[in-house]
Enzyme design. Sequence first.
Site, mmCIF file in Angstrom:
data_model
loop_
_atom_site.group_PDB
_atom_site.id
_atom_site.type_symbol
_atom_site.label_atom_id
_atom_site.label_comp_id
_atom_site.label_asym_id
_atom_site.label_seq_id
_atom_site.Cartn_x
_atom_site.Cartn_y
_atom_site.Cartn_z
ATOM 1 N N HIS A 215 1.007 -0.980 0.286
ATOM 2 C CA HIS A 215 0.488 -0.091 -0.198
ATOM 3 C C HIS A 215 0.831 1.250 -0.250
ATOM 4 O O HIS A 215 0.546 2.441 -0.051
ATOM 5 C CB HIS A 215 -0.805 -0.188 1.233
ATOM 6 C CG HIS A 215 -2.440 -0.763 1.240
ATOM 7 N ND1 HIS A 215 -3.005 -0.054 0.473
ATOM 8 C CD2 HIS A 215 -2.506 -1.700 0.323
ATOM 9 C CE1 HIS A 215 -4.402 -1.541 -0.031
ATOM 10 N NE2 HIS A 215 -4.031 -2.581 0.579
ATOM 11 N N SER A 219 0.421 -1.232 -6.680
ATOM 12 C CA SER A 219 0.910 -1.933 -7.235
ATOM 13 C C SER A 219 1.559 -2.140 -8.362
ATOM 14 O O SER A 219 1.286 -0.921 -9.222
ATOM 15 C CB SER A 219 -0.699 -2.724 -7.540
ATOM 16 O OG SER A 219 -1.224 -3.659 -6.727
ATOM 17 N N LYS A 243 -13.208 -8.287 -9.027
ATOM 18 C CA LYS A 243 -12.831 -9.229 -9.361
ATOM 19 C C LYS A 243 -11.216 -9.950 -9.189
ATOM 20 O O LYS A 243 -11.470 -11.758 -9.541
ATOM 21 C CB LYS A 243 -11.313 -8.312 -10.578
ATOM 22 C CG LYS A 243 -10.312 -9.037 -11.860
ATOM 23 C CD LYS A 243 -9.907 -7.745 -12.423
ATOM 24 C CE LYS A 243 -8.923 -8.584 -13.054
ATOM 25 N NZ LYS A 243 -8.097 -7.619 -13.786
ATOM 26 N N ASP A 244 -11.264 -9.728 -8.239
ATOM 27 C CA ASP A 244 -10.052 -10.987 -6.494
ATOM 28 C C ASP A 244 -11.299 -12.298 -6.756
ATOM 29 O O ASP A 244 -11.147 -12.588 -6.767
ATOM 30 C CB ASP A 244 -10.052 -10.189 -5.945
ATOM 31 C CG ASP A 244 -8.833 -9.491 -6.521
ATOM 32 O OD1 ASP A 244 -8.146 -9.250 -7.842
ATOM 33 O OD2 ASP A 244 -7.525 -9.041 -5.171
ATOM 34 N N GLU A 287 7.862 -33.286 -0.306
ATOM 35 C CA GLU A 287 6.171 -32.892 -1.139
ATOM 36 C C GLU A 287 6.688 -32.267 -2.183
ATOM 37 O O GLU A 287 7.752 -31.965 -2.638
ATOM 38 C CB GLU A 287 5.541 -31.854 -0.167
ATOM 39 C CG GLU A 287 5.542 -32.623 1.235
ATOM 40 C CD GLU A 287 5.451 -31.745 2.633
ATOM 41 O OE1 GLU A 287 7.428 -32.279 2.447
ATOM 42 O OE2 GLU A 287 5.851 -31.210 3.436
HETATM 43 C C1 HEM Z 1 1.477 -15.976 2.105
HETATM 44 C C2 HEM Z 1 1.987 -15.668 1.045
HETATM 45 C C3 HEM Z 1 1.115 -13.869 0.142
HETATM 46 C C4 HEM Z 1 0.327 -13.598 0.525
HETATM 47 C C5 HEM Z 1 -0.731 -14.028 0.817
HETATM 48 C C6 HEM Z 1 0.702 -12.291 -0.023
HETATM 49 C C7 HEM Z 1 -0.208 -11.050 -1.108
HETATM 50 C C8 HEM Z 1 -0.189 -9.900 -1.080
HETATM 51 C C9 HEM Z 1 -1.032 -9.088 -2.148
HETATM 52 C C10 HEM Z 1 -2.655 -9.767 -0.807
HETATM 53 C C11 HEM Z 1 -0.719 -8.229 -3.024
HETATM 54 C C12 HEM Z 1 -1.595 -7.500 -3.477
HETATM 55 C C13 HEM Z 1 -1.995 -8.636 -5.174
HETATM 56 C C14 HEM Z 1 -1.184 -8.554 -6.359
HETATM 57 O O1 HEM Z 1 -0.294 -8.036 -6.516
HETATM 58 O O2 HEM Z 1 -1.708 -10.577 -6.665
HETATM 59 C C15 HEM Z 1 0.781 -8.752 -3.068
HETATM 60 C C16 HEM Z 1 1.408 -8.568 -3.636
HETATM 61 C C17 HEM Z 1 2.555 -8.873 -4.372
HETATM 62 N N1 HEM Z 1 3.543 -9.713 -3.341
HETATM 63 FE FE1 HEM Z 1 2.518 -11.374 -2.596
HETATM 64 N N2 HEM Z 1 2.054 -12.613 -0.834
HETATM 65 C C18 HEM Z 1 2.226 -13.732 -0.369
HETATM 66 C C19 HEM Z 1 3.787 -14.061 -0.809
HETATM 67 C C20 HEM Z 1 4.722 -13.540 -1.753
HETATM 68 C C21 HEM Z 1 5.988 -14.133 -1.843
HETATM 69 C C22 HEM Z 1 6.258 -15.585 -1.878
HETATM 70 C C23 HEM Z 1 6.488 -13.035 -3.020
HETATM 71 C C24 HEM Z 1 7.666 -12.850 -3.724
HETATM 72 C C25 HEM Z 1 8.260 -13.885 -3.168
HETATM 73 C C26 HEM Z 1 5.300 -12.216 -3.212
HETATM 74 C C27 HEM Z 1 5.553 -10.635 -4.120
HETATM 75 C C28 HEM Z 1 4.455 -10.346 -3.832
HETATM 76 C C29 HEM Z 1 5.226 -8.740 -4.902
HETATM 77 C C30 HEM Z 1 6.519 -8.541 -5.898
HETATM 78 C C31 HEM Z 1 3.818 -8.342 -4.834
HETATM 79 C C32 HEM Z 1 3.940 -6.666 -5.699
HETATM 80 C C33 HEM Z 1 3.348 -7.121 -7.103
HETATM 81 C C34 HEM Z 1 3.128 -5.974 -8.100
HETATM 82 O O3 HEM Z 1 2.668 -5.040 -7.964
HETATM 83 O O4 HEM Z 1 2.838 -6.202 -9.198
HETATM 84 N N3 HEM Z 1 4.870 -12.294 -1.958
HETATM 85 N N4 HEM Z 1 0.915 -10.129 -1.930
#
Ligand code: HEM
Lengths: 412, 307
Positions: A215, A219, A243-244, A287
């Site tokens: 935030h 994004s 959409k989500d 796994e």
């Molecule tokens: C429990 C696991 C995770 C949750 C609940 C989570 C949740 C989220 C959410 C809600 C968003 C915003 C929606 C989206 O862009 O898809 C987001 C964005 C992002 N997440 Fe995660 N995430 C998780 C794991 C990870 C992991 C493992 C990585 C990378 C190694 C990661 C990297 C990113 C990045 C870089 C963004 C920004 C994407 C963009 O704006 O293009 N996330 N995450």
Amino acid sequence: MAHESVYTPNSGIEKWLDERLPIIRLGVDFMAMPTPRNLNYWWTFGGILFFFLMVQIITGIILAMHYIPHESMAFDSVEHIVRDVNWGDMLQNMHSNGASFFFIAVYIHILRGMYYGSYKAPREMLWILGVIIYVLMMASGFLGYVLPWGQMSLWGATVITNLFSAIPFVGGAITELLWGGYAVGQPTLNRFFSLHYLMPLILFAFVGLHIWALHVVGSNNPDGIEIKLKEDSLPFHSYFSMKDAFAMVLFAMIYVYFVFFMPDYMGHPDNYVRANPMVTPPHIVPEWYFLPFYAILRAIPDKLFGVIFMFAAIAIVAFLPWLDTSRVRSMRYRPTAKLFFWGFVATGLLLGYLGAKPAEGGYVIASRILTAYWFLYFIVALPLLGWTQKTKTLPGSITEAVLGKDAMKNNK
Amino acid sequence: MTVKFFKLASGFVAFTAGLGMLSSVVMAAGDGGGQHFAKQSWSFGGVFGRYDQKQLRRGFEVYKGVCTGCHSMNLLSYRNLTQPGGPEYGEDYIKAMLKSDEVEVNLPHNDEGEIVNEDGDLFTRPAALSDRIKKPYANDKAAMAANGGALPPDFSVIGKARAMHANHEGIPGLFTWVFALVKDVVTQYQEGGPDYIYTLMTNYHETVPENAPKDFSLPEGKHYNAAFPGHAISMAPPLSDGIVDYTDGTKATLDQHAKDISAFLMWAAEPHLNARKRRGFMVLIYLAILSLLLYGVKRKIWEDVKH
Ligand code: HEM
């Protein structure tokens, strides 16, 4: 929050609360985050991941009410849940398959980030938090798999904990600390249960930080350019929330198909055989979501270096923001890098296959070649490509990317 | 300079990917060993699959008539035989069976804190519906002593603890593997356990057959079974034509026995399968409708926005 507040308290109570604890403001502004209008469905996986985090926590808490972390009772207690607890078979299948789907979603989420360059400035912290989350997920998955105390639980735990013994000087002490003794046994099971309960709570905290960081910086998007014009973005709610939600339900349908119709597909039949320290299964496989790293571990002839390479293969991902020297984020505009990216995806999949095969002959050679690709992608291809590549022309703005140049002119 | 780098780079990608593929393919080709057994068709396969209650009863008759001599079923109680989605015997039927078989259980009927009387003997009482199905041997040692050192595995989850493909053989070559993985999802194949048990029951050979692995020699007291990993099994062929008479009049053949006991063991391992599949279907319908509604909402919201 990185954008101006959109909240105006209406009633007296709201005003009163807003001056003391602006929690409604927080929620309203949270939901109003300006979000690039051009996001595609790969951006729905963050929400999907949150859904699975909640599924795992809720089903896990209920399972823990019936589970007994004891060598001679753990296996039976899981069967008791499945056979005798109301809704128990559904909860158990939801939890075990939920772990797998959590990983499917996280792999998609990570690859999305890699493809569209979401790790690049200013999103480095968001990315690093993601990698930490991923490591915590792996820890939770590993610890959880030990709990039903089947053959694969015991022997998988033995193989993985033994890895730590390769660390010079302190390895033996660390391994014994993990075991609580001199082999995987009752103390191990008991502490793994405790840690397995703890891990998702830490995970939850890190997800909080992850979303906070999101935030702050906003994004990224498929074109990899920042929001410039007013028309470039839309409020998160209700455009993206709906959409989500739609994508979440679609993904949940696949999940449900597995939970109710093929709950044992992702598991191993040997884990329905009670743990027995006297009988080693012919093939010990972790796994499926660990398989690529398992292949890297076994590709290296030396145990210590195998362990180092395996951990390095994960750790290196955290350095992506600095390894990738390109000023253009999205692979859409980086045709050569795109090839390497798909090569990397293929490498990951093939390593997964090799991790499931015995470590002998041609399999080891193939694993070595692919391990080399894995590392070279990060430390050679991405840095060099950034300097040498010819990128396509970026659109002037997100709106232009969506509407096309001509439409932009006509609009004006 | 840049162009050169591109060429080099793409060459490198093609080379590594190609080599990886190639080695997998070569290895896949060498994987042909091992016999392939046909999958059976089961009433409980597929989305609408349900147990055939009559078959489960026949399976129980086979279990009771043959296997119960050696194999325990520790996680099941007699009452399970009366529950919906299983053989669904009437309670009276099972009670009468326990009475006529004079099944006695120890008090309390767990292994550890047994209560003994003044003579040091265990208290026993007639078995009730709530009791676990009585095991044939007092403990594993006794079971092994009576079976030439081999332990007859407990039957509670054996329907899921074995699988025809995964069974100790590892996984096949890359392309066959990927194909099988996808095919199993599409055809919803979850019957590897009963398929294996059926195959095990029907693939005994009196003498070592010609297609046995090279240099195979059968150890004393073992039997040749084409489906068993390693082929030398300690269990004598338990089934033969007519070994139990079915009360429902079905013709008692080896094949029939093998199918029925396999189905019964699947039920023992997965007693709520009927309810699970019914529930799953309802959840899927619900989510399908929900997804349509959400899609409509989403479209409406995005109506005026190009994206
Ligand atoms: C429990 C696991 C995770 C949750 C609940 C989570 C949740 C989220 C959410 C809600 C968003 C915003 C929606 C989206 O862009 O898809 C987001 C964005 C992002 N997440 Fe995660 N995430 C998780 C794991 C990870 C992991 C493992 C990585 C990378 C190694 C990661 C990297 C990113 C990045 C870089 C963004 C920004 C994407 C963009 O704006 O293009 N996330 N995450």
